[in-house]
Design an enzyme around this catalytic site. Structure first.
Site, PDB file in Angstrom:
ATOM      1  N   ASP A   1       0.871  -1.181   0.000  1.00  0.00           N
ATOM      2  CA  ASP A   1       0.000   0.000   0.000  1.00  0.00           C
ATOM      3  C   ASP A   1       0.905   1.227   0.000  1.00  0.00           C
ATOM      4  OD1 ASP A   1      -2.293   1.680   0.315  1.00  0.00           O
ATOM      5  OD2 ASP A   1      -1.937   1.777   2.467  1.00  0.00           O
ATOM      6  N   SER A   2       0.322   2.379  -0.210  1.00  0.00           N
ATOM      7  CA  SER A   2       1.099   3.612  -0.115  1.00  0.00           C
ATOM      8  C   SER A   2       1.536   3.863   1.330  1.00  0.00           C
ATOM      9  CB  SER A   2       0.264   4.783  -0.620  1.00  0.00           C
ATOM     10  OG  SER A   2      -0.975   4.810   0.058  1.00  0.00           O
TER      11      SER A   2
ATOM     12  N   TYR B   1      -0.665   8.577  -2.373  1.00  0.00           N
ATOM     13  CA  TYR B   1      -0.772   8.322  -3.808  1.00  0.00           C
ATOM     14  C   TYR B   1      -2.002   9.048  -4.390  1.00  0.00           C
ATOM     15  CZ  TYR B   1       2.557   4.336  -3.848  1.00  0.00           C
ATOM     16  OH  TYR B   1       3.672   3.525  -3.787  1.00  0.00           O
TER      17      TYR B   1
ATOM     18  N   CYS C   1      -4.138  -1.330  -2.080  1.00  0.00           N
ATOM     19  CA  CYS C   1      -4.241   0.123  -2.211  1.00  0.00           C
ATOM     20  C   CYS C   1      -5.120   0.387  -3.421  1.00  0.00           C
ATOM     21  CB  CYS C   1      -2.856   0.728  -2.421  1.00  0.00           C
ATOM     22  SG  CYS C   1      -2.873   2.488  -2.812  1.00  0.00           S
TER      23      CYS C   1
ATOM     24  N   GLU D   1      -4.429   9.206   8.837  1.00  0.00           N
ATOM     25  CA  GLU D   1      -2.983   9.195   9.078  1.00  0.00           C
ATOM     26  C   GLU D   1      -2.631   9.928  10.377  1.00  0.00           C
ATOM     27  OE1 GLU D   1      -0.206   7.900   7.388  1.00  0.00           O
ATOM     28  OE2 GLU D   1      -1.595   6.716   6.183  1.00  0.00           O
TER      29      GLU D   1
ATOM     30  N   CYS E   1     -11.094   2.901  -0.469  1.00  0.00           N
ATOM     31  CA  CYS E   1      -9.774   3.370  -0.043  1.00  0.00           C
ATOM     32  C   CYS E   1      -9.436   2.593   1.215  1.00  0.00           C
ATOM     33  CB  CYS E   1      -9.816   4.865   0.247  1.00  0.00           C
ATOM     34  SG  CYS E   1      -8.282   5.477   0.988  1.00  0.00           S
TER      35      CYS E   1
ATOM     36  N   HIS F   1      -7.867   3.256   3.755  1.00  0.00           N
ATOM     37  CA  HIS F   1      -7.932   3.969   5.032  1.00  0.00           C
ATOM     38  C   HIS F   1      -9.351   4.062   5.591  1.00  0.00           C
ATOM     39  CE1 HIS F   1      -3.909   5.157   4.002  1.00  0.00           C
ATOM     40  NE2 HIS F   1      -3.789   5.938   5.060  1.00  0.00           N
TER      41      HIS F   1
HETATM   42  N1  DGL Z   1      -3.971   3.621   0.116  1.00  0.00           N
HETATM   43  C1  DGL Z   1      -4.594   4.656  -0.670  1.00  0.00           C
HETATM   44  C2  DGL Z   1      -5.831   4.078  -1.354  1.00  0.00           C
HETATM   45  O1  DGL Z   1      -6.344   3.040  -0.963  1.00  0.00           O
HETATM   46  C3  DGL Z   1      -4.994   5.843   0.169  1.00  0.00           C
HETATM   47  C4  DGL Z   1      -3.826   6.640   0.678  1.00  0.00           C
HETATM   48  C5  DGL Z   1      -3.121   7.425  -0.399  1.00  0.00           C
HETATM   49  O2  DGL Z   1      -3.698   8.362  -0.983  1.00  0.00           O
HETATM   50  O3  DGL Z   1      -1.993   7.077  -0.671  1.00  0.00           O
HETATM   51  O4  DGL Z   1      -6.302   4.670  -2.290  1.00  0.00           O
END
Ligand code: DGL
Length: 270
Positions: free
Chosen positions: A14-15, A46, A77, A156, A188, A190
Site C-alpha cells: 500500500d502507499s 498516492y 491500495c 494518518e 480506499c 484507510h
Molecule cells: N492507500 C490509498 C488508497 O487506498 C490511500 C492513501 C493514499 O492516498 O496514498 O487509495
C-alpha cells in the site's frame, strides 16, 4: 508459470498504513501464511498524484516483492490498483489480487435498491476503475462516485472520531444521500478506520462495504485453486517494510493491524 512454492510469503503493499486493514483480514483468514507487507510511506499519499506516477511506483514495489520471491501479489491500495492492476496481471507470473473486484462483487450482493456509492481518493475516482469493473459485470446497478481526499489525512493523524471529521464527512457524503444509495463501497484502504463516522452520516440502513474481508476471501480462493496454500502448522511470519524511516507507520501500525504488528524494516528509495 508460478516460480515461488507454497511456503513462500504473500506479498502485499500500500502507499502506507491503510493496506494493513487488508493484511488484518488476510491474517485472520489465513493464520499460517507468511506475509511481506510494504508501505511506501516515503511517497504517501498516492491519491492526489497523476495515475502514471502511481503506476510507476506500484510496479517498482511489485518488482521488489517478486524479486523477494513472494507467491502472490496483493495490491492493498485502491489508488495503486486503479493505476496498475491490469499491467501487473500481464507482467508477473504469479497471481495478482486487487481490492477492486472483490469490493464490486460484495456491493452487488448487498444492494437492495441497486444504487451504490463509491468513495475513494482523487486518483481512484478519476480513474473510474470501479465503474469499469461494475459495467463489465453487466449488473443492473447504478454507481455514484465521490472523492473524499481529506479522509486519508484524518486517518494518518489517527483522528477518526472528531467533530471536524464528522463535518467533512457530511459534506462529502451529501451527494450519496441525495442519490439514495443503500450501499457504499469504502474504495480506499484507510476508510474502514472511519466506519463509525461514515455509518453515522449515512444512517444505519446503508451497508458499508470494506474491501478488506472480500479481498481476503479472494486471496484464500486463489491460493487454494492454484495449490499455493501454506501447509505449515506454525503461525505465519509477518514482515513489515516501510520506505520512510520516520513517521506514523510504526506508531499507528498496531492500531491498523493489531498485535501481529512488529518491527518495521526500512527500505529507502535511492
Ligand atoms: N492507500 C490509498 C488508497 O487506498 C490511500 C492513501 C493514499 O492516498 O496514498 O487509495
Amino acid at each position: 508459470m508460478v516460480t515461488a512454492g507454497s511456503r513462500a510469503p504473500i506479498g502485499m503493499f500500500d502507499s502506507g498504513l491503510g493496506g494493513l486493514t487488508v493484511a488484518r483480514a488476510v491474517i485472520d483468514l489465513l493464520p499460517h501464511e507468511d506475509l511481506v507487507y510494504f508501505g511506501d510511506t516515503a511517497r504517501l499519499p498516492y491519491g492526489p498524484r497523476p495515475v502514471e506516477e502511481v503506476k510507476r511506483f506500484a510496479l517498482e514495489i511489485m518488482d521488489l516483492l517478486v524479486a523477494a520471491e513472494v507467491k502472490m501479489l496483493v495490491v492493498a491500495c485502491n489508488s495503486a490498483a486503479s493505476a496498475a492492476y491490469r499491467t501487473a496481471v500481464d507482467r508477473y507470473d504469479i497471481p495478482v489480487i486487487s481490492v477492486i473486484e472483490p469490493g464490486i462483487r460484495a456491493a452487488i450482493a448487498a444492494t437492495r435498491n441497486r444504487h451504490v456509492g463509491l468513495i475513494g481518493t482523487e486518483a481512484t475516482v478519476a480513474s473510474h476503475s470501479y465503474r469499469r469493473v461494475l459495467e463489465a459485470t453487466r449488473a443492473n446497478v447504478t454507481m455514484i462516485e465521490q472523492p473524499c481526499p481529506l479522509f486519508v489525512d484524518f486517518v494518518e493523524r489517527g483522528e477518526t472520531a472528531s467533530d471536524e471529521v464528522v463535518k467533512v464527512a457530511e459534506d462529502y457524503l451529501k451527494p450519496l444521500i441525495e442519490a439514495e444509495v443503500d450501499t457504499v463501497i469504502l474504495g480506499c484502504t484507510h476508510y474502514p478506520l472511519l466506519t463509525g463516522v461514515i455509518q453515522l452520516v449515512m444512517g444505519d440502513d446503508v451497508v458499508l462495504i470494506s474491501s478488506a474481508e472480500a479481498t481476503a476471501t479472494e486471496v484464500f480462493a486463489r491460493l487454494r485453486s492454484d495449490g499455493l496454500l501454506n501447509d505449515q502448522e506454525t503461525p505465519g511470519i509477518h514482515r513489515f517494510i516501510a520506505s520512510s524511516g520516520e513517521g506514523t507507520f510504526g506508531e499507528l501500525g498496531r492500531r491498523f493491524l493489531g498485535p501481529e504488528f512488529g518491527a518495521v524494516e526500512h527500505h529507502p528509495w535511492s
